[in-house]
Scaffold this active site. Structure first.
Site, PDB file in Angstrom:
ATOM      1  N   HIS A   1      18.934  -6.354 -34.484  1.00  0.00           N
ATOM      2  CA  HIS A   1      17.942  -5.338 -33.968  1.00  0.00           C
ATOM      3  C   HIS A   1      16.916  -5.244 -35.180  1.00  0.00           C
ATOM      4  CE1 HIS A   1      16.418  -1.172 -33.622  1.00  0.00           C
ATOM      5  NE2 HIS A   1      16.854  -1.110 -32.342  1.00  0.00           N
TER       6      HIS A   1
ATOM      7  N   ASP B   1      26.565  -3.404 -38.132  1.00  0.00           N
ATOM      8  CA  ASP B   1      25.755  -2.648 -37.433  1.00  0.00           C
ATOM      9  C   ASP B   1      26.604  -2.446 -36.109  1.00  0.00           C
ATOM     10  OD1 ASP B   1      23.956  -1.411 -35.535  1.00  0.00           O
ATOM     11  OD2 ASP B   1      22.464  -2.823 -35.893  1.00  0.00           O
TER      12      ASP B   1
ATOM     13  N   GLN C   1      25.697  -0.372 -31.379  1.00  0.00           N
ATOM     14  CA  GLN C   1      26.145  -0.523 -29.990  1.00  0.00           C
ATOM     15  C   GLN C   1      27.539  -0.832 -29.490  1.00  0.00           C
ATOM     16  OE1 GLN C   1      24.097  -0.425 -27.348  1.00  0.00           O
ATOM     17  NE2 GLN C   1      22.088  -0.172 -28.486  1.00  0.00           N
TER      18      GLN C   1
ATOM     19  N   LYS D   1      24.025   7.475 -29.603  1.00  0.00           N
ATOM     20  CA  LYS D   1      24.598   6.406 -28.746  1.00  0.00           C
ATOM     21  C   LYS D   1      26.178   6.563 -28.373  1.00  0.00           C
ATOM     22  CE  LYS D   1      21.319   3.182 -30.558  1.00  0.00           C
ATOM     23  NZ  LYS D   1      20.238   2.754 -29.640  1.00  0.00           N
TER      24      LYS D   1
ATOM     25  N   CYS E   1      13.314  -4.051 -29.141  1.00  0.00           N
ATOM     26  CA  CYS E   1      13.661  -3.821 -30.777  1.00  0.00           C
ATOM     27  C   CYS E   1      14.168  -5.391 -31.400  1.00  0.00           C
ATOM     28  CB  CYS E   1      14.307  -2.868 -31.198  1.00  0.00           C
ATOM     29  SG  CYS E   1      13.534  -1.275 -30.865  1.00  0.00           S
TER      30      CYS E   1
HETATM   31  N1  PLP Z   1      21.007  -1.420 -34.186  1.00  0.00           N
HETATM   32  C1  PLP Z   1      21.072  -1.594 -32.797  1.00  0.00           C
HETATM   33  C2  PLP Z   1      22.044  -2.897 -32.323  1.00  0.00           C
HETATM   34  C3  PLP Z   1      20.706  -0.987 -31.987  1.00  0.00           C
HETATM   35  O1  PLP Z   1      20.829  -1.340 -30.464  1.00  0.00           O
HETATM   36  C4  PLP Z   1      19.953   0.232 -32.446  1.00  0.00           C
HETATM   37  C5  PLP Z   1      19.292   1.134 -31.617  1.00  0.00           C
HETATM   38  O2  PLP Z   1      19.013   0.722 -30.524  1.00  0.00           O
HETATM   39  C6  PLP Z   1      19.923   0.460 -33.860  1.00  0.00           C
HETATM   40  C7  PLP Z   1      20.242  -0.370 -34.716  1.00  0.00           C
HETATM   41  C8  PLP Z   1      18.789   1.455 -34.428  1.00  0.00           C
HETATM   42  O3  PLP Z   1      19.590   2.852 -34.065  1.00  0.00           O
HETATM   43  P1  PLP Z   1      18.667   4.261 -34.469  1.00  0.00           P
HETATM   44  O4  PLP Z   1      17.247   4.140 -33.606  1.00  0.00           O
HETATM   45  O5  PLP Z   1      19.561   5.277 -33.695  1.00  0.00           O
HETATM   46  O6  PLP Z   1      18.797   4.271 -35.666  1.00  0.00           O
END
Ligand code: PLP
Length: 409
Positions: free
Chosen positions: A122, A199, A202, A225, A363
């Site tokens: 992401h 990370d 998800q 999430k 993203c």
């Molecule tokens: N990493 C992954 C794999 C994500 O799917 C997301 C959000 O969709 C993020 C990071 C970023 O999360 P946040 O916007 O809650 O900081």
């Protein structure tokens, strides 16, 4: 028995209608819904207990401080951390990764060092490292994935030189659904002398995570999430490593003593928590984790796995339906295109039928580039979704396809 109707009853929003149609919420990868008990918990604190934490000697302040610290212990147990000192509250995954990029980067990254990320990250796990590389003259390297959506682990052996100081890897891809073999990657990275940030944005709501079994150095996730509030997230870090790296933001709470000549910093985890935290959000997150823990991530994962299998089978019956990401280990989301229908048109038409999906670049522009597409549509499932909703979704896609001249618009 997994009682999905009982779970659905916990989420008032699922009873809503959109344009007169029952809501089918398949945008859980972007944000999940919250159960009434999380909202009620936060309401109770706002209405009856609100006062700033870690400061007051008075009753209300102590109640909120206790709630905040109880939530920290709930997070510790939820991810199997060794100590609550390893649990830092942030605004979300993005802020957690930025914290590491700044603090770890400040202490350990120099000119010519390398940061390794995967091609399926992401943006939140790409851009902070690029900014760090710019600041320090370091180099960003990329571990590619195959068209199936599986990381190329042979390339990992080649890329893991002794210049790599940190590996950033997504546990479950928000586009491909791929669940990466993070344990194996961590082992290899450690053997090469690199630290690893996972990370877990998800994966946190869909699979059990034990940070000690994984042996990851850092792990990040967002509350929203996993059925918790927005604006709250977690950074897990190994205690010894967190001790070694400097604070990120300065201000109240993170200090021990402030003198104009020199300031000393607070103990973990407060060293990384400058300013008033979103303590009522944190308490809400604790409540959400208790709720999920009560249902059990094993049962949730098994149920969602069935949903994914069912949805994949049904969707592939639709002419010109293309799925991006077909890894054998996959979490419950499907990114797709239908014929040449623009994902935005598809999303807009499905919305009119009460179905919420995500469309666009998700993203993750490098993934779009990998497949040479401008965007995708994505349906991402949660534990409260049902086969009936998948049937409605498939029917809606067929209808949309028919609108576009046999699905080939
Ligand atoms: N990493 C992954 C794999 C994500 O799917 C997301 C959000 O969709 C993020 C990071 C970023 O999360 P946040 O916007 O809650 O900081």
């Amino acid at each position: 028995m997994f009682d999905v109707e009982k779970i659905r009853a916990d989420f008032p929003i699922l009873k809503r209608e959109i344009y007169g149609k029952p809501l089918v919420y398949f945008d859980n990868g972007a944000t999940s819904q919250r159960p009434a008990r999380v909202i009620a918990k936060m309401d109770d604190y706002y209405l009856n207990w609100n006062a700033n934490v870690h400061r007051g000697v008075h009753y209300l302040s102590n109640v909120c401080t206790d709630g905040n610290e109880e939530a920290r212990r709930t997070v510790r147990d939820f991810i199997g951390a060794a100590s609550e000192k390893e649990i830092i509250f942030t605004r979300g995954t993005t802020e957690s990764i930025n914290l590491v990029a700044y603090s770890f980067g400040e202490r350990f990254i120099g000119k010519g060092d390398e940061i390794l990320v995967t091609e399926m990250e992401h943006h939140a796990d790409i851009v902070p490292w690029q900014m760090l590389c710019e600041r320090k003259g370091a180099v960003l390297k990329v571990l590619p994935f195959t068209d199936e959506g599986v990381l190329n682990l042979e390339a990992l052996d080649r890329l893991l030189t002794n210049r790599v100081k940190l590996v950033g890897v997504v546990h479950a891809s928000n586009v491909l659904g791929t669940v990466n073999p993070v344990r194996e990657i961590i082992e290899k990275a450690h053997a090469a002398g690199a630290k690893v940030l996972v990370d877990a944005a998800q994966s946190i709501a869909h699979t059990e995570i034990d940070v000690q079994a994984l042996d990851c150095d850092f792990l990040a996730f967002s509350g929203h999430k996993i059925y918790g509030p927005t604006g709250v997230g977690v950074l897990y870090g190994k205690e010894a490593l967190l001790e070694e790296i400097p604070p990120w933001q300065g201000g109240g709470e993170m200090i021990r003593e402030v003198r104009f000549e020199k300031t000393t910093y607070n103990d973990l985890p407060f060293k990384f928590e400058a300013g008033t935290p979103d303590f009522i959000g944190i308490i809400g997150l604790g409540e959400a984790l208790k709720y999920v823990g009560g249902i059990g991530l094993k049962a949730i994962g098994a149920y969602e796995g069935e949903l994914l299998k069912y949805a994949t089978g049904r969707l592939l019956e639709i002419p010109d339906f293309r799925i991006f990401g077909t890894a054998p280990e996959k979490s419950a989301l499907i990114s797709f295109q239908v014929g040449t229908i623009h994902p935005l048109d598809l999303g807009t038409l499905l919305d009119r039928m009460g179905i919420a999906i995500r469309t666009g670049q998700l993203c993750a522009e490098p993934i779009m580039q990998h497949y040479g597409v401008h965007g995708m549509a994505r349906a991402s499932f949660a534990m409260y979704n049902t086969r009936e909703e998948i049937d409605i979704f498939c029917e809606a896609i067929r209808k949309t396809g028919a609108l576009f001249e046999g699905g080939k618009a």
